[in-house]
Write an enzyme that holds these catalytic residues in place. Structure first.
Site, PDB file in Angstrom:
ATOM      1  N   THR A  96       0.880  -1.183   0.000  1.00  0.00           N
ATOM      2  CA  THR A  96       0.000   0.000   0.000  1.00  0.00           C
ATOM      3  C   THR A  96       0.908   1.221   0.000  1.00  0.00           C
ATOM      4  O   THR A  96       1.630   1.462   0.980  1.00  0.00           O
ATOM      5  CB  THR A  96      -0.891   0.025   1.249  1.00  0.00           C
ATOM      6  OG1 THR A  96      -1.697  -1.154   1.251  1.00  0.00           O
ATOM      7  CG2 THR A  96      -1.796   1.255   1.241  1.00  0.00           C
ATOM      8  N   LYS A 171      -7.768   1.681  -3.112  1.00  0.00           N
ATOM      9  CA  LYS A 171      -7.467   1.285  -1.720  1.00  0.00           C
ATOM     10  C   LYS A 171      -7.609   2.481  -0.768  1.00  0.00           C
ATOM     11  O   LYS A 171      -8.241   2.389   0.290  1.00  0.00           O
ATOM     12  CB  LYS A 171      -6.038   0.729  -1.681  1.00  0.00           C
ATOM     13  CG  LYS A 171      -5.441   0.566  -0.315  1.00  0.00           C
ATOM     14  CD  LYS A 171      -5.655  -0.795   0.271  1.00  0.00           C
ATOM     15  CE  LYS A 171      -5.178  -0.818   1.716  1.00  0.00           C
ATOM     16  NZ  LYS A 171      -5.452  -2.042   2.386  1.00  0.00           N
ATOM     17  N   LYS A 246      -1.889   5.317   8.446  1.00  0.00           N
ATOM     18  CA  LYS A 246      -1.058   5.315   7.231  1.00  0.00           C
ATOM     19  C   LYS A 246      -1.939   5.560   6.001  1.00  0.00           C
ATOM     20  O   LYS A 246      -1.630   6.390   5.152  1.00  0.00           O
ATOM     21  CB  LYS A 246      -0.335   3.965   7.094  1.00  0.00           C
ATOM     22  CG  LYS A 246       0.405   3.821   5.775  1.00  0.00           C
ATOM     23  CD  LYS A 246       0.962   2.437   5.517  1.00  0.00           C
ATOM     24  CE  LYS A 246       1.496   2.354   4.090  1.00  0.00           C
ATOM     25  NZ  LYS A 246       2.036   1.046   3.725  1.00  0.00           N
TER      26      LYS A 246
HETATM   27  P1  NAD Z   1       5.772  -5.852   7.497  1.00  0.00           P
HETATM   28  O1  NAD Z   1       6.504  -4.733   8.123  1.00  0.00           O
HETATM   29  O2  NAD Z   1       5.384  -7.032   8.333  1.00  0.00           O
HETATM   30  O3  NAD Z   1       6.598  -6.413   6.230  1.00  0.00           O
HETATM   31  C1  NAD Z   1       7.379  -5.625   5.368  1.00  0.00           C
HETATM   32  C2  NAD Z   1       8.629  -6.417   5.072  1.00  0.00           C
HETATM   33  O4  NAD Z   1       9.393  -5.707   4.095  1.00  0.00           O
HETATM   34  C3  NAD Z   1       9.543  -6.614   6.302  1.00  0.00           C
HETATM   35  O5  NAD Z   1       9.769  -8.005   6.507  1.00  0.00           O
HETATM   36  C4  NAD Z   1      10.816  -5.859   5.939  1.00  0.00           C
HETATM   37  O6  NAD Z   1      11.990  -6.480   6.438  1.00  0.00           O
HETATM   38  C5  NAD Z   1      10.755  -5.927   4.416  1.00  0.00           C
HETATM   39  N1  NAD Z   1      11.575  -4.922   3.743  1.00  0.00           N
HETATM   40  C6  NAD Z   1      11.631  -3.571   3.964  1.00  0.00           C
HETATM   41  N2  NAD Z   1      12.499  -2.987   3.120  1.00  0.00           N
HETATM   42  C7  NAD Z   1      12.994  -3.984   2.336  1.00  0.00           C
HETATM   43  C8  NAD Z   1      13.931  -4.016   1.263  1.00  0.00           C
HETATM   44  N3  NAD Z   1      14.552  -2.905   0.834  1.00  0.00           N
HETATM   45  N4  NAD Z   1      14.203  -5.216   0.697  1.00  0.00           N
HETATM   46  C9  NAD Z   1      13.595  -6.345   1.137  1.00  0.00           C
HETATM   47  N5  NAD Z   1      12.711  -6.383   2.134  1.00  0.00           N
HETATM   48  C10 NAD Z   1      12.414  -5.199   2.730  1.00  0.00           C
HETATM   49  O7  NAD Z   1       4.470  -5.205   6.830  1.00  0.00           O
HETATM   50  P2  NAD Z   1       3.136  -5.950   6.337  1.00  0.00           P
HETATM   51  O8  NAD Z   1       2.118  -5.908   7.428  1.00  0.00           O
HETATM   52  O9  NAD Z   1       3.508  -7.249   5.714  1.00  0.00           O
HETATM   53  O10 NAD Z   1       2.622  -4.909   5.238  1.00  0.00           O
HETATM   54  C11 NAD Z   1       3.214  -4.856   3.951  1.00  0.00           C
HETATM   55  C12 NAD Z   1       2.390  -3.929   3.080  1.00  0.00           C
HETATM   56  O11 NAD Z   1       1.043  -4.406   3.028  1.00  0.00           O
HETATM   57  C13 NAD Z   1       2.316  -2.479   3.630  1.00  0.00           C
HETATM   58  O12 NAD Z   1       2.383  -1.601   2.541  1.00  0.00           O
HETATM   59  C14 NAD Z   1       0.957  -2.449   4.320  1.00  0.00           C
HETATM   60  O13 NAD Z   1       0.416  -1.145   4.362  1.00  0.00           O
HETATM   61  C15 NAD Z   1       0.150  -3.376   3.429  1.00  0.00           C
HETATM   62  N6  NAD Z   1      -1.004  -4.003   4.087  1.00  0.00           N
HETATM   63  C16 NAD Z   1      -0.869  -4.594   5.301  1.00  0.00           C
HETATM   64  C17 NAD Z   1      -1.988  -5.191   5.899  1.00  0.00           C
HETATM   65  C18 NAD Z   1      -1.870  -5.865   7.253  1.00  0.00           C
HETATM   66  O14 NAD Z   1      -2.926  -6.217   7.822  1.00  0.00           O
HETATM   67  N7  NAD Z   1      -0.674  -6.103   7.782  1.00  0.00           N
HETATM   68  C19 NAD Z   1      -3.229  -5.183   5.243  1.00  0.00           C
HETATM   69  C20 NAD Z   1      -3.322  -4.600   3.983  1.00  0.00           C
HETATM   70  C21 NAD Z   1      -2.200  -4.009   3.403  1.00  0.00           C
END
Ligand code: NAD
Length: 295
Positions: A96, A171, A246
């Site tokens: 997102t 979204k 966010k």
């Molecule tokens: P998270 O923080 O658990 O996962 C993000 C991952 O990206 C981490 O493991 C981090 O180490 C990795 N990362 C960051 N920079 C990196 C790089 N340069 N190279 C490789 N890996 C890298 O977050 P999440 O909850 O999995 O959310 C991910 C996305 O999904 C976000 O944009 C969030 O807004 C969206 N989202 C999350 C949810 C939810 O319920 N968690 C729901 C809908 C959308």
């Protein structure tokens, strides 16, 4: 089956990558966290030491990263996806992020000869694990068709919302509605309490009257009326207030960029900012009722 590179194996990306592996794809993943790489290996994928290693030779790339700056760096950096992927590969960004970053990265991908879609999700960690996410997809028809078989593995509802960036637009518009509606339902319950009106009575009336909405009927912010609401579980998320904030901030950023008039979106941003600043970022977003009661 295809070679799928997956970058960003966190709470959402980890189970999404596991589902792609379970469906028989050869999944090569990269994350900054070694724990995330170990989990991918347990799920049948291969952990890689860099973005370049993960995407070299891949047919499809999926990214699930925190924000626009990470997506820009991972796609367009010197050691990034576009510098290392085969021409003609299909790129899916499910993070997102802000609409402008999505459109800029998609334009760079098209210039480099790739199919790319932005495909943010709703459905949370539970939907990621169950393979029942909703994908809101932006990009050209050919890119959508190329991405769809992989989205079908990770999700249940796949909607093509238009050109590049329109998945992100859908979204943030949806979640701006959700944030505003949740505040409206919380304010109504807080007022009802002061007026001596019982929670269940208000629920029974409004859930079948003109005030009804998802925040009331599926996610009621007071304990009692809806069994599965986080309100019945001490406001454990669910959908954390920090994640709602966010999305509200992304909506305000987009609104400012196109001079849209979103005063209630701005007010929701302010209220959730204050709620998170007071140490409630990890509380479910429906817990904002406690702030509105003045607690
Ligand atoms: P998270 O923080 O658990 O996962 C993000 C991952 O990206 C981490 O493991 C981090 O180490 C990795 N990362 C960051 N920079 C990196 C790089 N340069 N190279 C490789 N890996 C890298 O977050 P999440 O909850 O999995 O959310 C991910 C996305 O999904 C976000 O944009 C969030 O807004 C969206 N989202 C999350 C949810 C939810 O319920 N968690 C729901 C809908 C959308």
């Amino acid at each position: 089956m295809a070679v799928v590179a997956f970058v960003g194996l966190g709470n959402m990306g980890g189970p999404m990558a596991a589902n792609l592996a379970k469906a028989g794809n050869d999944v090569k993943g990269f994350d900054l966290s070694s724990d995330a790489l170990a989990k991918l290996e347990e799920a049948g994928g291969k952990g890689c030491a860099s973005v370049a290693e993960a995407v070299t030779g891949a047919d499809v790339v999926v990214t699930m990263l925190p924000a626009g700056k990470h997506v820009r760096a991972v796609y367009t950096g010197d050691d990034g996806i576009l510098a290392n992927i085969n021409k003609g590969a299909t790129l899916i960004d499910s993070s997102t992020i802000d609409v402008q970053s999505a459109r800029d990265v998609a334009a760079a991908a098209v210039d480099a000869g790739m199919n790319m879609v932005d495909a943010p999700v709703s459905g949370g960690v539970g939907g990621a694990a169950a393979g029942t996410l909703t994908f809101m997809v932006g990009g050209p028809d050919a890119a959508f068709e190329a991405a769809k078989p992989y989205l079908d593995i990770m999700g249940k509802t796949i909607v093509h919302a238009g050109g590049a960036g329109n998945g992100q637009a859908a979204k943030i518009c949806n979640n701006m509605m959700l944030g505003i509606q949740m505040i409206s339902v919380c304010e109504a319950f807080a007022l009802a309490e002061k007026l001596g009106l019982d929670h269940q009575k208000l629920y029974d009336i409004s859930s079948t009257a003109s005030g009804q909405c998802w925040s009331l009927t599926s996610y009621c912010p007071v304990p009692g009326p809806v069994e599965t609401s986080p309100a019945n579980n001490d406001y454990k998320p669910g959908f954390a207030a920090a994640m709602m904030l966010k999305d509200l901030k992304l909506a305000q950023e987009a609104s400012g960029a196109v001079s849209a008039n979103t005063p209630l979106g701005a007010a929701a941003d302010e209220l959730y900012s204050a709620f998170c600043d007071a140490g409630n970022g990890d509380v479910d977003f429906s817990g904002i009722i406690n702030k509105l009661r003045g607690a």
